[in-house]
Design an enzyme around this catalytic site. Structure first.
Site, PDB file in Angstrom:
ATOM      1  N   ASN A   7       0.279  -2.540   0.246  1.00 30.62           N
ATOM      2  CA  ASN A   7      -0.677  -3.615   0.514  1.00 30.62           C
ATOM      3  C   ASN A   7      -1.412  -3.292   1.818  1.00 30.62           C
ATOM      4  O   ASN A   7      -0.774  -3.167   2.880  1.00 30.62           O
ATOM      5  CB  ASN A   7       0.075  -4.944   0.623  1.00 30.62           C
ATOM      6  N   HIS A  43      -4.782  -8.662  -1.487  1.00 36.28           N
ATOM      7  CA  HIS A  43      -4.765 -10.097  -1.794  1.00 36.28           C
ATOM      8  C   HIS A  43      -5.960 -10.748  -1.112  1.00 36.28           C
ATOM      9  O   HIS A  43      -5.840 -11.290  -0.013  1.00 36.28           O
ATOM     10  CB  HIS A  43      -3.455 -10.713  -1.304  1.00 36.28           C
ATOM     11  N   GLU A  73      -3.997  -9.407  -6.111  1.00 35.19           N
ATOM     12  CA  GLU A  73      -3.259 -10.658  -6.018  1.00 35.19           C
ATOM     13  C   GLU A  73      -4.210 -11.799  -5.672  1.00 35.19           C
ATOM     14  O   GLU A  73      -5.202 -11.596  -4.965  1.00 35.19           O
ATOM     15  CB  GLU A  73      -2.192 -10.573  -4.923  1.00 35.19           C
ATOM     16  N   HIS A 201       7.492  -9.152  -0.605  1.00 35.56           N
ATOM     17  CA  HIS A 201       7.383 -10.047   0.542  1.00 35.56           C
ATOM     18  C   HIS A 201       8.530  -9.799   1.518  1.00 35.56           C
ATOM     19  O   HIS A 201       9.695 -10.009   1.198  1.00 35.56           O
ATOM     20  CB  HIS A 201       7.346 -11.523   0.159  1.00 35.56           C
ATOM     21  N   ASP A 202       8.166  -9.318   2.695  1.00 38.45           N
ATOM     22  CA  ASP A 202       9.105  -9.049   3.790  1.00 38.45           C
ATOM     23  C   ASP A 202      10.096  -7.937   3.478  1.00 38.45           C
ATOM     24  O   ASP A 202      11.108  -7.796   4.171  1.00 38.45           O
ATOM     25  CB  ASP A 202       9.857 -10.318   4.212  1.00 38.45           C
TER      26      ASP A 202
END
Length: 251
Positions: A7, A43, A73, A201-202
Protein backbone atom coordinates in the site's frame (compact mmCIF):
# COMPACT_ATOMS: atom_id res chain seq x y z
CA UNK A 1 3.04 -18.37 -0.92
CA UNK A 2 0.95 -15.51 0.38
CA UNK A 3 1.08 -12.55 -2.02
CA UNK A 4 2.38 -9.17 -0.82
CA UNK A 5 0.52 -6.11 -2.06
CA UNK A 6 2.24 -2.91 -0.96
CA UNK A 7 0.00 0.00 0.00
CA UNK A 8 1.63 3.25 -1.17
CA UNK A 9 -0.86 5.67 0.41
CA UNK A 10 1.81 7.03 2.77
CA UNK A 11 3.99 8.09 -0.15
CA UNK A 12 1.11 10.29 -1.29
CA UNK A 13 0.63 11.66 2.25
CA UNK A 14 4.24 12.86 2.26
CA UNK A 15 3.92 14.32 -1.24
CA UNK A 16 0.70 16.15 -0.45
CA UNK A 17 2.12 17.62 2.77
CA UNK A 18 4.50 19.72 0.67
CA UNK A 19 2.72 19.94 -2.68
CA UNK A 20 4.32 19.19 -6.00
CA UNK A 21 5.16 15.71 -7.19
CA UNK A 22 7.80 14.42 -4.77
CA UNK A 23 8.04 11.79 -3.50
CA UNK A 24 6.67 10.17 -6.64
CA UNK A 25 3.99 7.56 -5.91
CA UNK A 26 4.53 5.71 -9.18
CA UNK A 27 8.31 5.60 -8.72
CA UNK A 28 7.82 4.21 -5.21
CA UNK A 29 5.40 1.58 -6.51
CA UNK A 30 7.83 0.66 -9.28
CA UNK A 31 10.58 0.22 -6.69
CA UNK A 32 8.35 -2.14 -4.70
CA UNK A 33 7.63 -4.19 -7.81
CA UNK A 34 11.32 -4.27 -8.72
CA UNK A 35 12.01 -5.66 -5.25
CA UNK A 36 9.54 -8.46 -5.91
CA UNK A 37 6.20 -7.27 -4.50
CA UNK A 38 3.27 -9.06 -6.10
CA UNK A 39 0.97 -6.06 -6.36
CA UNK A 40 0.12 -2.53 -5.34
CA UNK A 41 -2.72 -1.36 -3.08
CA UNK A 42 -4.18 2.13 -2.76
CA UNK A 43 -7.16 3.48 -0.85
CA UNK A 44 -8.28 6.78 -2.40
CA UNK A 45 -10.57 8.72 -0.07
CA UNK A 46 -13.08 11.40 -1.02
CA UNK A 47 -11.12 14.13 0.79
CA UNK A 48 -8.05 13.33 -1.38
CA UNK A 49 -5.76 13.50 1.63
CA UNK A 50 -3.35 11.07 0.00
CA UNK A 51 -4.03 9.01 -3.15
CA UNK A 52 -5.88 10.96 -5.84
CA UNK A 53 -7.72 9.81 -8.94
CA UNK A 54 -4.76 10.65 -11.19
CA UNK A 55 -2.56 8.43 -9.00
CA UNK A 56 -5.03 5.56 -9.42
CA UNK A 57 -4.89 5.82 -13.21
CA UNK A 58 -1.08 6.05 -13.27
CA UNK A 59 -0.77 3.03 -10.97
CA UNK A 60 -3.29 1.10 -13.07
CA UNK A 61 -1.04 1.64 -16.09
CA UNK A 62 2.07 0.64 -14.12
CA UNK A 63 0.56 -2.57 -12.81
CA UNK A 64 -0.76 -3.53 -16.25
CA UNK A 65 2.69 -2.98 -17.75
CA UNK A 66 4.25 -5.18 -15.06
CA UNK A 67 1.46 -7.79 -15.16
CA UNK A 68 0.77 -7.55 -11.46
CA UNK A 69 -2.42 -6.77 -9.58
CA UNK A 70 -3.76 -3.40 -8.54
CA UNK A 71 -5.95 -3.61 -5.44
CA UNK A 72 -8.23 -0.60 -5.14
CA UNK A 73 -9.80 -0.09 -1.71
CA UNK A 74 -12.67 2.20 -0.85
CA UNK A 75 -16.14 2.81 0.50
CA UNK A 76 -18.62 2.14 -2.31
CA UNK A 77 -21.32 4.10 -0.47
CA UNK A 78 -19.36 7.39 -0.35
CA UNK A 79 -20.89 9.87 -2.81
CA UNK A 80 -18.77 11.47 -5.54
CA UNK A 81 -17.53 15.01 -5.11
CA UNK A 82 -15.08 17.40 -6.73
CA UNK A 83 -11.88 15.52 -7.51
CA UNK A 84 -13.36 12.19 -6.43
CA UNK A 85 -15.66 10.54 -8.98
CA UNK A 86 -16.83 7.78 -6.62
CA UNK A 87 -15.39 4.34 -5.99
CA UNK A 88 -17.30 2.45 -8.68
CA UNK A 89 -16.44 5.08 -11.30
CA UNK A 90 -12.77 4.82 -10.35
CA UNK A 91 -12.97 1.05 -10.76
CA UNK A 92 -14.73 1.42 -14.11
CA UNK A 93 -11.97 3.70 -15.36
CA UNK A 94 -8.94 1.98 -13.80
CA UNK A 95 -10.13 -1.66 -13.95
CA UNK A 96 -8.20 -2.93 -10.90
CA UNK A 97 -7.75 -6.67 -10.55
CA UNK A 98 -9.30 -6.47 -7.08
CA UNK A 99 -11.77 -4.09 -5.49
CA UNK A 100 -11.70 -4.22 -1.70
CA UNK A 101 -14.81 -2.66 -0.20
CA UNK A 102 -14.31 -0.96 3.17
CA UNK A 103 -16.97 0.74 5.35
CA UNK A 104 -14.91 3.78 6.38
CA UNK A 105 -16.40 7.24 6.88
CA UNK A 106 -14.91 10.51 5.68
CA UNK A 107 -13.65 11.43 9.14
CA UNK A 108 -11.76 8.22 9.86
CA UNK A 109 -8.00 8.47 10.02
CA UNK A 110 -7.77 4.85 8.88
CA UNK A 111 -10.07 1.87 8.42
CA UNK A 112 -10.91 0.40 11.83
CA UNK A 113 -13.85 -2.00 11.40
CA UNK A 114 -15.45 -4.36 8.94
CA UNK A 115 -18.91 -4.47 7.41
CA UNK A 116 -22.03 -5.19 9.44
CA UNK A 117 -23.83 -7.59 7.13
CA UNK A 118 -27.09 -7.19 9.04
CA UNK A 119 -27.45 -3.69 7.62
CA UNK A 120 -24.99 -3.62 4.71
CA UNK A 121 -25.46 -6.91 2.84
CA UNK A 122 -28.36 -5.96 0.56
CA UNK A 123 -26.86 -2.55 -0.20
CA UNK A 124 -23.62 -4.27 -1.19
CA UNK A 125 -25.20 -6.92 -3.41
CA UNK A 126 -25.80 -4.77 -6.56
CA UNK A 127 -22.47 -2.98 -6.14
CA UNK A 128 -20.61 -6.29 -6.01
CA UNK A 129 -22.42 -7.43 -9.14
CA UNK A 130 -21.48 -4.21 -10.94
CA UNK A 131 -17.82 -4.50 -9.93
CA UNK A 132 -17.68 -8.12 -11.07
CA UNK A 133 -19.17 -7.10 -14.41
CA UNK A 134 -16.12 -4.83 -14.79
CA UNK A 135 -13.83 -7.82 -14.29
CA UNK A 136 -12.88 -6.97 -10.70
CA UNK A 137 -12.45 -9.61 -8.03
CA UNK A 138 -14.37 -8.33 -4.99
CA UNK A 139 -13.12 -8.56 -1.41
CA UNK A 140 -15.03 -7.33 1.65
CA UNK A 141 -13.32 -5.95 4.76
CA UNK A 142 -14.50 -7.92 7.81
CA UNK A 143 -13.75 -8.11 11.50
CA UNK A 144 -12.28 -11.31 12.93
CA UNK A 145 -15.19 -13.18 14.44
CA UNK A 146 -17.60 -11.49 12.03
CA UNK A 147 -21.17 -12.81 12.50
CA UNK A 148 -23.18 -13.72 9.40
CA UNK A 149 -20.04 -14.25 7.33
CA UNK A 150 -22.13 -16.48 5.08
CA UNK A 151 -23.83 -13.31 3.80
CA UNK A 152 -20.56 -12.26 2.15
CA UNK A 153 -20.72 -15.38 0.00
CA UNK A 154 -24.45 -15.06 -0.61
CA UNK A 155 -24.15 -11.54 -2.03
CA UNK A 156 -21.38 -12.51 -4.44
CA UNK A 157 -18.06 -11.60 -2.81
CA UNK A 158 -15.00 -13.54 -3.94
CA UNK A 159 -12.86 -12.90 -0.86
CA UNK A 160 -12.86 -11.31 2.56
CA UNK A 161 -10.05 -9.29 4.07
CA UNK A 162 -9.68 -9.91 7.78
CA UNK A 163 -9.05 -6.71 9.75
CA UNK A 164 -5.87 -7.48 11.71
CA UNK A 165 -5.57 -4.28 13.77
CA UNK A 166 -6.85 -5.90 17.02
CA UNK A 167 -4.40 -8.80 16.58
CA UNK A 168 -1.45 -6.43 16.12
CA UNK A 169 -2.46 -4.43 19.19
CA UNK A 170 -2.94 -7.57 21.30
CA UNK A 171 0.47 -8.92 20.26
CA UNK A 172 2.12 -5.62 21.12
CA UNK A 173 0.49 -5.88 24.56
CA UNK A 174 1.88 -9.37 25.05
CA UNK A 175 -1.10 -11.69 24.55
CA UNK A 176 -2.46 -12.30 21.07
CA UNK A 177 -3.82 -15.83 21.55
CA UNK A 178 -7.50 -14.87 21.61
CA UNK A 179 -7.21 -12.58 18.58
CA UNK A 180 -5.21 -15.15 16.63
CA UNK A 181 -7.84 -17.78 17.38
CA UNK A 182 -10.57 -15.40 16.21
CA UNK A 183 -8.70 -14.66 12.98
CA UNK A 184 -8.01 -18.34 12.33
CA UNK A 185 -11.64 -19.33 12.98
CA UNK A 186 -12.86 -16.63 10.61
CA UNK A 187 -10.44 -17.76 7.90
CA UNK A 188 -11.55 -21.40 8.24
CA UNK A 189 -15.22 -20.36 8.06
CA UNK A 190 -14.58 -18.17 5.01
CA UNK A 191 -12.81 -20.94 3.12
CA UNK A 192 -15.62 -23.36 3.96
CA UNK A 193 -18.00 -20.85 2.36
CA UNK A 194 -15.89 -20.76 -0.81
CA UNK A 195 -14.35 -17.37 -0.03
CA UNK A 196 -10.68 -16.56 -0.44
CA UNK A 197 -8.95 -14.94 2.54
CA UNK A 198 -6.88 -11.76 2.52
CA UNK A 199 -5.59 -9.87 5.56
CA UNK A 200 -4.40 -6.40 6.39
CA UNK A 201 -3.98 -3.54 8.83
CA UNK A 202 -1.07 -2.99 11.22
CA UNK A 203 0.77 -6.06 9.95
CA UNK A 204 4.53 -5.59 10.16
CA UNK A 205 7.81 -7.49 10.15
CA UNK A 206 7.30 -7.93 13.90
CA UNK A 207 3.98 -9.77 13.70
CA UNK A 208 3.50 -11.08 10.15
CA UNK A 209 5.14 -14.47 10.60
CA UNK A 210 3.21 -15.26 13.78
CA UNK A 211 -0.05 -14.27 12.11
CA UNK A 212 0.49 -16.43 9.02
CA UNK A 213 1.61 -19.44 11.04
CA UNK A 214 -1.66 -19.28 13.01
CA UNK A 215 -3.87 -18.36 10.03
CA UNK A 216 -2.78 -20.54 7.09
CA UNK A 217 -3.86 -20.24 3.46
CA UNK A 218 -4.04 -16.45 3.46
CA UNK A 219 -3.93 -15.50 -0.21
CA UNK A 220 -2.77 -11.90 0.13
CA UNK A 221 -1.63 -9.38 2.71
CA UNK A 222 -1.73 -5.67 1.97
CA UNK A 223 0.79 -3.73 4.04
CA UNK A 224 1.50 -0.03 3.90
CA UNK A 225 1.98 2.02 7.06
CA UNK A 226 4.48 -0.29 8.78
CA UNK A 227 6.34 -1.10 5.57
CA UNK A 228 6.81 2.52 4.58
CA UNK A 229 7.79 3.43 8.16
CA UNK A 230 10.40 0.67 8.24
CA UNK A 231 11.64 1.70 4.81
CA UNK A 232 12.58 5.14 6.15
CA UNK A 233 15.34 3.41 8.09
CA UNK A 234 16.26 0.44 5.92
CA UNK A 235 15.31 1.53 2.40
CA UNK A 236 12.25 0.62 0.38
CA UNK A 237 13.71 -2.17 -1.76
CA UNK A 238 15.39 -3.88 1.20
CA UNK A 239 12.23 -3.64 3.33
CA UNK A 240 10.03 -5.19 0.64
CA UNK A 241 12.54 -8.02 0.28
CA UNK A 242 12.45 -8.59 4.05
CA UNK A 243 8.68 -9.05 3.88
CA UNK A 244 8.98 -11.45 0.97
CA UNK A 245 11.52 -13.50 2.95
CA UNK A 246 9.00 -13.81 5.81
CA UNK A 247 6.27 -14.93 3.40
CA UNK A 248 8.62 -17.47 1.82
CA UNK A 249 9.62 -18.87 5.20
CA UNK A 250 6.00 -19.42 6.24
CA UNK A 251 5.20 -21.18 2.97
Amino acid sequence: MTALSVNVNKIAVLRNSRGGSEPDVVRAARTCLYAGAHGITVHPRPDQRHIRADDVFALAELTRENRVELNLEGNPFAPPREGYPGFLTLCEQARPAQATLVPDSDGQITSDHGFDFTQDAERLRPLIAELKSLGCRVSLFVDAGCPQLERAAEIGADRVEIYTGPFAEALANGDADAELHRCARTAVEARALGLGVNAGHDLSQTNLEEFLEAVPQVLEVSIGHALISEALYAGLQHTVQNYLAILESVR
